[in-house]
Design a protein around this motif. Structure first.
Motif, mmCIF file in Angstrom:
data_model
loop_
_atom_site.group_PDB
_atom_site.id
_atom_site.type_symbol
_atom_site.label_atom_id
_atom_site.label_comp_id
_atom_site.label_asym_id
_atom_site.label_seq_id
_atom_site.Cartn_x
_atom_site.Cartn_y
_atom_site.Cartn_z
ATOM 1 N N GLU A 58 104.746 82.283 80.959
ATOM 2 C CA GLU A 58 103.350 82.048 81.313
ATOM 3 C C GLU A 58 103.137 82.420 82.778
ATOM 4 O O GLU A 58 104.003 82.163 83.620
ATOM 5 C CB GLU A 58 102.969 80.583 81.084
ATOM 6 C CG GLU A 58 101.501 80.284 81.378
ATOM 7 C CD GLU A 58 101.152 78.816 81.161
ATOM 8 O OE1 GLU A 58 100.059 78.395 81.608
ATOM 9 O OE2 GLU A 58 101.981 78.090 80.560
ATOM 10 N N GLU B 63 96.961 80.331 91.089
ATOM 11 C CA GLU B 63 96.318 79.118 91.604
ATOM 12 C C GLU B 63 96.117 78.102 90.483
ATOM 13 O O GLU B 63 95.041 77.529 90.309
ATOM 14 C CB GLU B 63 94.995 79.454 92.276
ATOM 15 C CG GLU B 63 95.144 80.271 93.547
ATOM 16 C CD GLU B 63 95.823 79.508 94.667
ATOM 17 O OE1 GLU B 63 95.255 78.514 95.161
ATOM 18 O OE2 GLU B 63 96.945 79.902 95.053
ATOM 19 N N ASN B 64 97.184 77.913 89.676
ATOM 20 C CA ASN B 64 97.223 76.948 88.573
ATOM 21 C C ASN B 64 96.308 77.298 87.409
ATOM 22 O O ASN B 64 96.047 76.448 86.540
ATOM 23 C CB ASN B 64 96.907 75.533 89.058
ATOM 24 C CG ASN B 64 98.039 74.939 89.880
ATOM 25 O OD1 ASN B 64 99.212 75.171 89.571
ATOM 26 N ND2 ASN B 64 97.708 74.204 90.918
ATOM 27 N N LYS B 65 95.786 78.524 87.373
ATOM 28 C CA LYS B 65 94.961 78.961 86.246
ATOM 29 C C LYS B 65 95.713 80.037 85.470
ATOM 30 O O LYS B 65 96.168 81.026 86.055
ATOM 31 C CB LYS B 65 93.612 79.499 86.734
ATOM 32 C CG LYS B 65 92.737 78.428 87.384
ATOM 33 C CD LYS B 65 91.389 78.990 87.795
ATOM 34 C CE LYS B 65 90.517 77.904 88.423
ATOM 35 N NZ LYS B 65 89.188 78.430 88.825
ATOM 36 N N SER B 66 95.865 79.829 84.164
ATOM 37 C CA SER B 66 96.652 80.746 83.331
ATOM 38 C C SER B 66 96.009 82.126 83.264
ATOM 39 O O SER B 66 94.783 82.254 83.190
ATOM 40 C CB SER B 66 96.804 80.181 81.918
ATOM 41 O OG SER B 66 97.558 78.992 81.928
ATOM 42 N N LEU B 67 96.869 83.139 83.260
ATOM 43 C CA LEU B 67 96.416 84.515 83.095
ATOM 44 C C LEU B 67 96.838 85.009 81.714
ATOM 45 O O LEU B 67 97.939 84.684 81.244
ATOM 46 C CB LEU B 67 97.045 85.413 84.171
ATOM 47 C CG LEU B 67 96.714 85.077 85.628
ATOM 48 C CD1 LEU B 67 97.447 86.044 86.552
ATOM 49 C CD2 LEU B 67 95.213 85.133 85.874
ATOM 50 N N ARG C 49 100.475 81.976 86.054
ATOM 51 C CA ARG C 49 99.372 81.181 86.573
ATOM 52 C C ARG C 49 99.027 81.634 87.984
ATOM 53 O O ARG C 49 99.920 81.817 88.823
ATOM 54 C CB ARG C 49 99.735 79.692 86.597
ATOM 55 C CG ARG C 49 99.951 79.070 85.226
ATOM 56 C CD ARG C 49 100.385 77.617 85.353
ATOM 57 N NE ARG C 49 100.730 77.040 84.052
ATOM 58 C CZ ARG C 49 101.282 75.832 83.901
ATOM 59 N NH1 ARG C 49 101.535 75.077 84.974
ATOM 60 N NH2 ARG C 49 101.573 75.380 82.697
ATOM 61 N N SER D 245 92.380 87.120 88.304
ATOM 62 C CA SER D 245 91.030 86.672 87.949
ATOM 63 C C SER D 245 90.323 85.981 89.108
ATOM 64 O O SER D 245 89.176 85.550 88.968
ATOM 65 C CB SER D 245 91.111 85.704 86.759
ATOM 66 O OG SER D 245 91.955 84.599 87.074
ATOM 67 N N LEU D 246 91.024 85.832 90.248
ATOM 68 C CA LEU D 246 90.434 85.149 91.398
ATOM 69 C C LEU D 246 90.557 86.027 92.634
ATOM 70 O O LEU D 246 91.483 86.828 92.758
ATOM 71 C CB LEU D 246 91.150 83.814 91.656
ATOM 72 C CG LEU D 246 91.109 82.757 90.534
ATOM 73 C CD1 LEU D 246 91.994 81.585 90.914
ATOM 74 C CD2 LEU D 246 89.681 82.301 90.292
#
Length: 304
Positions: A225, A229-233, A227, A259-260
């Protein structure tokens, strides 16, 4: 020596070389334990023994202990030299070229040893007295007038020695389990653990090479997995199920889309095994910068 009969020790050496070649090259046989048992003498003893036989053909040149010790020593010296020579050839240091080189070297040395012994009188040429030793043991056990108890103890002693030797060989060649672990690593643009890409454009793909090596002494199912900044890609399906046997390696380029937008953001690579799908078994991270497409282009230059 009389006639063209090849000495028994040289026959045994050449026979062991041929048998090793068969067990290494034949599918099915090359997965058996006998391959390892036969491979050890081919690397550690037989080349040196054949070389000693060619250099010292006479019985009086060396005694048995000296020949045995020098056989091990010269094998340890000859095998790396052959490997060094192969390194400068198109074939390189691989299993088949090494096997062929060691086999050819040993056969050539056995041939030279045979030719040199042929020129010596039979009583002076070196030969391992296998037949004489076997007859002596037979006479000692079967023909010498001893009680049944003494014969039984003698046979038991011989069987114990053979069992001890077999046990020692098994312990030496059987791989021992070490620490159970999994290697997890990231490689940069040059295939090394350095020079990682850290600057990305928002919405565009980025790629890094990720490697996994299974040292768990069992097959393991891994999942990965990413991530930011703690957001899954989102990742491709092939990363959702990575099946590796023991000592197997998986190394593939992993493509992701940031995504950021931001600077010094933490990009985490999390590896999970089949034991716990919630807690990462191994984790790595990179610090990356992500800019928008407009910012990546830089300020426009106006023509006057």
């Amino acid at each position: 020596m009389t006639g063209k009969q090849i000495p028994s020790d040289l026959l045994i050496v050449m026979g062991l070389v041929l048998l090793t070649d068969i067990f290494v090259l034949t599918p099915g046989l090359n997965e058996s334990m006998l391959r390892n048992i036969l491979g050890l003498p081919l690397v550690l003893f037989l080349p040196g023994y054949a070389l000693i036989a060619a250099l010292f053909p006479a019985q009086s040149d060396l005694d048995g202990i000296e020949r045995t010790a020098l056989s091990f020593g010269l094998s340890i010296a000859v095998v790396p030299l052959i490997g060094l020579g192969l390194n400068y050839t198109p074939w390189g240091i691989r299993l088949l070229p090494i096997l062929i080189s060691l086999s050819v070297f040993t056969f050539i040395m056995c041939g030279l040893a045979y030719l040199r012994r042929e020129k010596l009188p039979e009583t002076e040429a070196f030969e391992v007295p296998f037949r004489k030793t076997a007859l002596s043991i037979k006479a000692e056990i079967l023909e010498k007038p001893e009680s049944k108890l003494d014969k039984t103890l003698t046979i038991f002693l011989i069987l114990s020695i053979l069992l001890s030797v077999a046990t020692l060989v098994y312990v030496v060649i059987t791989p021992k389990e070490g620490e159970h672990f999994t290697e997890f690593y990231i490689l940069g643009s040059e295939g090394k653990a350095d020079k990682y890409p850290t600057n990305y454009t928002l919405g565009e793909n980025g790629t890094v090479t990720v490697g996994i090596v299974n040292h768990e002494y069992k097959p393991v199912n891994y999942t990965m997995e990413l991530r930011l900044e703690n957001k899954s890609l989102p990742l491709s399906e092939k990363l959702q199920q990575i099946n590796l046997a023991h000592n197997a390696t998986w190394e593939e380029p992993v493509t992701f889309t940031p995504s950021l937008e931001g600077e010094n953001m933490k990009l985490e690579f999390l590896l999970f095994n089949e034991t716990d799908s919630d807690t990462p078994y191994r984790d790595l991270h990179l610090w990356i910068n992500v800019k928008s497409a407009e910012a990546s282009k830089g300020p426009e230059v106006l023509e006057t």
